[in-house]
Motif scaffolding. Structure first.
Motif, mmCIF file in Angstrom:
data_model
loop_
_atom_site.group_PDB
_atom_site.id
_atom_site.type_symbol
_atom_site.label_atom_id
_atom_site.label_comp_id
_atom_site.label_asym_id
_atom_site.label_seq_id
_atom_site.Cartn_x
_atom_site.Cartn_y
_atom_site.Cartn_z
ATOM 1 N N GLU A 70 1.016 -1.075 -0.200
ATOM 2 C CA GLU A 70 -0.026 0.163 -0.163
ATOM 3 C C GLU A 70 0.943 1.213 0.016
ATOM 4 O OE1 GLU A 70 -4.122 1.453 2.235
ATOM 5 O OE2 GLU A 70 -3.319 -0.498 2.453
ATOM 6 N N PHE B 15 1.144 5.423 0.327
ATOM 7 C CA PHE B 15 0.586 6.723 0.864
ATOM 8 C C PHE B 15 1.402 7.625 0.225
ATOM 9 C CE2 PHE B 15 0.303 3.126 3.834
ATOM 10 C CZ PHE B 15 -1.348 3.219 4.105
ATOM 11 N N LEU C 222 -3.763 13.060 2.647
ATOM 12 C CA LEU C 222 -3.073 12.082 2.291
ATOM 13 C C LEU C 222 -3.955 11.103 1.463
ATOM 14 C CD1 LEU C 222 -0.868 10.093 3.243
ATOM 15 C CD2 LEU C 222 -2.476 9.154 5.125
ATOM 16 N N TRP C 223 -3.281 10.703 0.576
ATOM 17 C CA TRP C 223 -3.848 9.767 -0.575
ATOM 18 C C TRP C 223 -3.299 8.256 -0.289
ATOM 19 C CZ3 TRP C 223 -7.989 10.958 -4.137
ATOM 20 C CH2 TRP C 223 -8.222 12.311 -4.186
ATOM 21 N N HIS C 224 -4.105 7.262 -0.887
ATOM 22 C CA HIS C 224 -3.462 5.993 -0.971
ATOM 23 C C HIS C 224 -4.050 5.218 -2.064
ATOM 24 C CE1 HIS C 224 -6.572 3.665 1.547
ATOM 25 N NE2 HIS C 224 -7.114 4.785 1.244
ATOM 26 N N TRP D 169 -3.511 0.767 -3.343
ATOM 27 C CA TRP D 169 -2.908 -0.593 -2.649
ATOM 28 C C TRP D 169 -3.202 -1.563 -3.785
ATOM 29 C CZ3 TRP D 169 -7.252 2.661 -1.259
ATOM 30 C CH2 TRP D 169 -8.448 2.182 -1.527
ATOM 31 N N VAL E 89 4.892 5.397 7.499
ATOM 32 C CA VAL E 89 3.892 4.411 7.894
ATOM 33 C C VAL E 89 4.603 3.315 8.574
ATOM 34 C CG1 VAL E 89 4.289 3.103 5.642
ATOM 35 C CG2 VAL E 89 2.211 2.669 7.121
ATOM 36 N N VAL F 137 -0.378 5.385 9.819
ATOM 37 C CA VAL F 137 0.453 6.510 8.850
ATOM 38 C C VAL F 137 0.577 7.789 10.115
ATOM 39 C CG1 VAL F 137 0.432 8.104 7.320
ATOM 40 C CG2 VAL F 137 -0.450 5.752 6.805
ATOM 41 N N TRP G 125 -10.251 2.510 7.677
ATOM 42 C CA TRP G 125 -9.491 3.597 8.622
ATOM 43 C C TRP G 125 -10.257 4.407 9.387
ATOM 44 C CZ3 TRP G 125 -4.209 3.919 7.684
ATOM 45 C CH2 TRP G 125 -3.458 3.118 6.840
#
Length: 349
Positions: free
Chosen positions: A123, A125, A133-135, A137, A160, A170, A191
């Motif tokens: 994943e 980030f 914050l974007w992620h 995966w 992280v 994170v 989350w």
């Protein structure tokens, strides 16, 4: 990468992360990745575990940030920001083997951190153009990617870590320069919202104690090293405490016996370190390892000896290593090249 590693801020600590997540393929030869004078990705690797190095080899591309992760099957994967501001990646086609070409994962990013879910899925980030914050995966271990999704907030530096139960967490510097965190509510799952851990920090690095408690290290307003730690695995936090010194870069890793060790650049541009005197316990004073550095990354050899990689005053890659696990240190040696950004990872063989 709770390698991780490694960091001038916003990178993971790969040696720790690979011990704590489900990407539990065997570990072997160290490999260092760096941006060269041509802005492409270059790498250099041990020719056998714990010993000897290849020459430099090119992996192409045009990048200005990089982080390395490891798939559940042991294949290394490099993530980088391209000249278009998007996230690009390339990966080993077999554990310890050759490399794919570059492929775009889209987005617009200017910070990167890489972690492994409990089930081994990578994943990534990143900070987006909105400073949130974007992620993104893997949709299955070793394979396939989701689209980008926002976790909100306002972040600057990011890192992280893996909780003892496998949940990713994170950590980021927020708009007020305090430490903020957000965590998975269950392994491999959703989350929480953002919560503040206070303080005033600039750069940060996350480590994992032998008992599984996360510990965050950061540079404070006075350029000293500060830390804050979970009071029990997976739960609860101490207040901030100072470990002194004057530093402006830092990285953290874990000795073979489980003791955390922090490496930093001091006011004299040398490499300094400070370490736990027993696993999960108190700290030594600061000691110098000399040299002249302006980038650093740290990882563990197969036999547990820590090895630190830096950019020297000649812009080449230099390294220094423990002569025995948990013990003393070699002199500095050059691995040549001309590098800018760097990260390091453990191969599966």
């Amino acid at each position: 990468m709770v390698t991780t590693l490694v960091t001038t801020g916003g990178t993971s600590s790969p040696a720790v992360a690979q011990e704590e997540n489900a990407a539990a393929a065997p570990v072997g030869r160290l490999e260092v990745f760096a941006r060269g004078s041509d802005k492409g990705l270059w790498h250099i690797w041990q020719t056998a575990p714990n010993n000897g190095w290849s020459g430099w080899g090119p992996l192409g591309g045009g990048i200005d940030l990089l982080e390395v992760g490891r798939n559940a099957d042991g294949r290394l994967e490099v993530f980088a920001r391209g000249f278009d501001g998007a996230l690009w990646h390339k990966w080993q086609t077999s554990p310890g083997g050759g490399w794919s070409g570059w492929v775009s994962l889209g987005g617009w990013i200017d910070r990167i951190a890489v972690g492994n879910n409990k089930d081994g899925r990578l994943e990534v980030f990143a900070r987006g153009s909105d400073n949130a914050l974007w992620h993104i995966w893997q949709t299955a271990p070793n394979n396939g990617w989701s689209g980008w999704a926002s976790l909100g907030g306002f972040v600057d530096q990011i890192d992280v870590g893996n909780n003892k139960d496998g949940r990713l967490e994170v950590f980021a510097t927020g708009r007020n320069s305090a430490l903020w965190h957000i965590w998975q509510t269950a392994p491999n799952s959703g989350w929480s919202g953002w919560a503040s851990l206070g303080g005033w920090i600039s750069k940060l690095a996350v480590g994992s104690n032998r008992d599984g408690r996360l510990e965050v290290f950061a540079i404070g307003m006075n350029n000293a090293l500060w830390h804050i730690w979970q009071t029990a695995p997976n739960n609860g936090w101490s207040g901030w405490a100072s470990l002194g010194g004057w530093i402006d870069q830092l990285a953290v890793s874990r000795n073979g016996d489980g003791r955390l060790e922090v490496f930093a650049r001091g006011s004299d541009n040398a490499l300094w370190h400070i370490w736990q005197t027993a696993p999960n316990s108190g700290w030594s004073g600061w000691a110098s390892l000399g040299g002249w550095i302006d980038r650093l990354a740290v990882n563990s050899n197969k036999d547990g000896r820590l090895e630190v990689f830096v950019r020297g005053s000649d812009k080449g890659l230099w390294h220094i290593w423990q002569t025995a696990p948990n013990s003393g240190w070699s002199s500095w040696a050059s691995l040549g090249g001309w590098i800018d950004e760097l990260d390091t990872a453990q191969n599966a063989n």
